[in-house]
Design an enzyme around this catalytic site. Structure first.
Site, mmCIF file in Angstrom:
data_model
loop_
_atom_site.group_PDB
_atom_site.id
_atom_site.type_symbol
_atom_site.label_atom_id
_atom_site.label_comp_id
_atom_site.label_asym_id
_atom_site.label_seq_id
_atom_site.Cartn_x
_atom_site.Cartn_y
_atom_site.Cartn_z
ATOM 1 N N ASP A 11 -6.837 -1.279 8.571
ATOM 2 C CA ASP A 11 -6.623 -0.996 7.142
ATOM 3 C C ASP A 11 -7.728 -0.053 6.697
ATOM 4 O O ASP A 11 -8.726 0.149 7.410
ATOM 5 C CB ASP A 11 -6.692 -2.301 6.324
ATOM 6 C CG ASP A 11 -6.560 -2.047 4.832
ATOM 7 O OD1 ASP A 11 -5.673 -1.275 4.427
ATOM 8 O OD2 ASP A 11 -7.363 -2.597 4.040
ATOM 9 N N SER A 12 -7.567 0.497 5.495
ATOM 10 C CA SER A 12 -8.596 1.367 4.954
ATOM 11 C C SER A 12 -9.864 0.593 4.592
ATOM 12 O O SER A 12 -10.910 1.204 4.395
ATOM 13 C CB SER A 12 -8.055 2.054 3.703
ATOM 14 O OG SER A 12 -7.602 1.072 2.787
ATOM 15 N N TYR A 43 -7.830 5.056 0.775
ATOM 16 C CA TYR A 43 -6.909 6.049 1.316
ATOM 17 C C TYR A 43 -5.866 6.438 0.250
ATOM 18 O O TYR A 43 -5.296 7.524 0.292
ATOM 19 C CB TYR A 43 -6.127 5.471 2.507
ATOM 20 C CG TYR A 43 -6.867 5.345 3.822
ATOM 21 C CD1 TYR A 43 -8.243 5.512 3.924
ATOM 22 C CD2 TYR A 43 -6.149 5.037 4.975
ATOM 23 C CE1 TYR A 43 -8.886 5.371 5.146
ATOM 24 C CE2 TYR A 43 -6.784 4.900 6.202
ATOM 25 C CZ TYR A 43 -8.151 5.069 6.289
ATOM 26 O OH TYR A 43 -8.775 4.925 7.502
ATOM 27 N N GLY A 44 -5.603 5.503 -0.627
ATOM 28 C CA GLY A 44 -4.436 5.610 -1.516
ATOM 29 C C GLY A 44 -4.473 6.743 -2.511
ATOM 30 O O GLY A 44 -3.465 7.072 -3.124
ATOM 31 N N CYS A 74 -1.752 -1.755 6.028
ATOM 32 C CA CYS A 74 -2.129 -0.895 4.908
ATOM 33 C C CYS A 74 -0.856 -0.254 4.378
ATOM 34 O O CYS A 74 -0.160 0.456 5.133
ATOM 35 C CB CYS A 74 -3.104 0.175 5.406
ATOM 36 S SG CYS A 74 -3.553 1.388 4.149
ATOM 37 N N THR A 76 -0.505 2.110 2.311
ATOM 38 C CA THR A 76 -0.616 3.560 2.221
ATOM 39 C C THR A 76 -0.335 4.219 3.575
ATOM 40 O O THR A 76 0.468 5.149 3.673
ATOM 41 C CB THR A 76 -2.035 3.940 1.738
ATOM 42 O OG1 THR A 76 -2.275 3.267 0.502
ATOM 43 C CG2 THR A 76 -2.190 5.418 1.565
ATOM 44 N N GLU A 153 -12.120 -4.594 -3.838
ATOM 45 C CA GLU A 153 -13.275 -4.182 -3.024
ATOM 46 C C GLU A 153 -14.583 -4.681 -3.654
ATOM 47 O O GLU A 153 -15.579 -4.851 -2.973
ATOM 48 C CB GLU A 153 -13.312 -2.651 -2.863
ATOM 49 C CG GLU A 153 -12.182 -2.087 -1.998
ATOM 50 C CD GLU A 153 -12.386 -2.267 -0.490
ATOM 51 O OE1 GLU A 153 -13.528 -2.264 -0.028
ATOM 52 O OE2 GLU A 153 -11.363 -2.427 0.219
ATOM 53 N N CYS A 187 0.550 -3.270 -1.311
ATOM 54 C CA CYS A 187 -0.759 -2.834 -0.825
ATOM 55 C C CYS A 187 -1.449 -4.097 -0.326
ATOM 56 O O CYS A 187 -1.406 -5.141 -1.003
ATOM 57 C CB CYS A 187 -1.534 -2.218 -1.982
ATOM 58 S SG CYS A 187 -3.277 -1.963 -1.656
ATOM 59 N N THR A 188 -2.058 -4.016 0.835
ATOM 60 C CA THR A 188 -2.612 -5.240 1.425
ATOM 61 C C THR A 188 -3.844 -5.758 0.681
ATOM 62 O O THR A 188 -4.308 -6.857 0.955
ATOM 63 C CB THR A 188 -2.949 -5.012 2.915
ATOM 64 O OG1 THR A 188 -3.661 -3.783 3.047
ATOM 65 C CG2 THR A 188 -1.683 -4.976 3.743
ATOM 66 N N HIS A 189 -4.366 -4.981 -0.249
ATOM 67 C CA HIS A 189 -5.442 -5.509 -1.085
ATOM 68 C C HIS A 189 -4.899 -6.492 -2.143
ATOM 69 O O HIS A 189 -5.632 -7.349 -2.617
ATOM 70 C CB HIS A 189 -6.145 -4.369 -1.837
ATOM 71 C CG HIS A 189 -7.160 -3.622 -1.039
ATOM 72 N ND1 HIS A 189 -6.850 -2.923 0.098
ATOM 73 C CD2 HIS A 189 -8.503 -3.469 -1.219
ATOM 74 C CE1 HIS A 189 -7.955 -2.353 0.571
ATOM 75 N NE2 HIS A 189 -8.967 -2.674 -0.212
HETATM 76 N N1 DGL Z 1 -5.089 -1.389 1.684
HETATM 77 C C1 DGL Z 1 -4.574 -0.157 1.173
HETATM 78 C C2 DGL Z 1 -3.066 -0.227 1.099
HETATM 79 O O1 DGL Z 1 -2.470 -1.211 1.513
HETATM 80 C C3 DGL Z 1 -5.073 0.175 -0.201
HETATM 81 C C4 DGL Z 1 -6.467 0.623 -0.330
HETATM 82 C C5 DGL Z 1 -6.622 2.109 -0.254
HETATM 83 O O2 DGL Z 1 -6.293 2.831 -1.217
HETATM 84 O O3 DGL Z 1 -7.121 2.529 0.737
HETATM 85 O O4 DGL Z 1 -2.436 0.689 0.634
#
Ligand code: DGL
Length: 272
Positions: A11-12, A43-44, A74, A76, A153, A187-189
């Site tokens: 993941d990012s 990354y998004g 992730c 994204t 985060e 989004c996994t966050h």
């Molecule tokens: N974990 C990323 C996702 O699932 C989001 C965080 C990011 O923007 O990098 O899209």
């Protein structure tokens, strides 16, 4: 690579840990190697070119661990680079979009599905396209929620936190007004904000967690390809990050419910 090899998950940042948590429940005998690109998150908000470049570097790093499957935990990466990864990698690959969309289509009763994700995920319409392919009758309402990533985060995730509640209301109001009965946490966050999102949307709205669906899908793929390990001892995951491990260790420890101090290794992802 053999059935005894590890599953590579990336993941990012630390959002992919929401998927790792599910992998540990669903596949406790599998070894997980996790990479969180904490030095380059988010990354998004980035372009397709950059997201593609980062995704392939992350996958190449995991392949140095001789993994038998790669999982982009992730939203994204799955949305922007998923097809290219599936085509080019020499091991089975899954992202989070397809397994999650499949479950959402089965869960909705009124045919109105909300999708929340990063700007890149929503801009790609990956979930919408997949959902409407599975069921052309569903109505999909998309909302980019970039601030959710920053909240997670930084650990600002409690359901009673004023800031969390405010941001949730700001992003979720239109989906609530549209009457969605199912929301994809694309989004996994976002599963880390599940309670706050659920408090706002109400009990009648089902939240679909991409980590859980993806872990179950990965288990199915490995079973079909005879790649599940036959060594039935519980394995300890290995964690790698691209920035200093300390911040990751404390949030990851809280999230996975284990002491993570001195268990995370920093690597230079630009080498891959
Ligand atoms: N974990 C990323 C996702 O699932 C989001 C965080 C990011 O923007 O990098 O899209």
């Amino acid at each position: 690579m053999s059935s005894q090899s590890a599953i590579g998950v990336f993941d990012s940042g630390l959002g992919g840990l929401s998927a790792v948590k599910e992998f540990l429940n669903v596949l406790p005998f599998e070894k997980i190697v996790y990479f969180g690109d904490t030095g380059r998150v988010p990354y998004g908000t980035r372009s397709r070119e950059i997201i593609n470049k980062y995704a392939f570097q992350d996958a190449r790093f995991l392949q140095t661990h001789n993994v038998k499957m790669i999982v982009a935990a992730c939203g994204t990466v799955s949305s922007v680079a998923g097809e290219a990864l599936r085509e080019k990698l020499s091991v089975p690959y899954t992202g989070v979009v397809n397994p999650t969309a499949y479950t959402a289509v089965r869960k909705t009763k009124n045919g109105k599905i909300g999708v929340i994700g990063t700007a890149a995920t929503v801009g790609s319409h990956s979930y919408k396209l997949r959902l409407q392919k599975l069921n052309p009758g569903v109505k999909v309402f998309e909302q980019a929620c970039p601030l959710f990533v920053s909240l997670v985060e930084n650990g600002i995730i409690h359901r009673d936190d004023q800031i969390t509640r405010l941001v949730v209301r700001r992003y979720m109001a239109e989906l609530k007004d549209a009457g969605v009965d199912t929301v994809i946490l694309g989004c996994t966050h976002f599963p880390l904000l599940r309670e706050a999102i659920s408090d706002y949307m109400g009990e009648g709205v089902t939240l679909v967690d991409s980590g859980y669906e993806t872990a179950n899908y990965a288990a199915k793929v490995l079973r079909e390809q005879n790649l599940l390990t036959d060594d039935e001892t519980v394995k300890t995951p290995s964690f790698f990050v691209s920035d200093t491990p300390e911040g990751f260790e404390s949030v990851a420890g809280l999230f996975l419910g284990r002491d993570m101090e001195h268990t995370v290794t920093q690597i230079d992802i630009e080498q891959y």
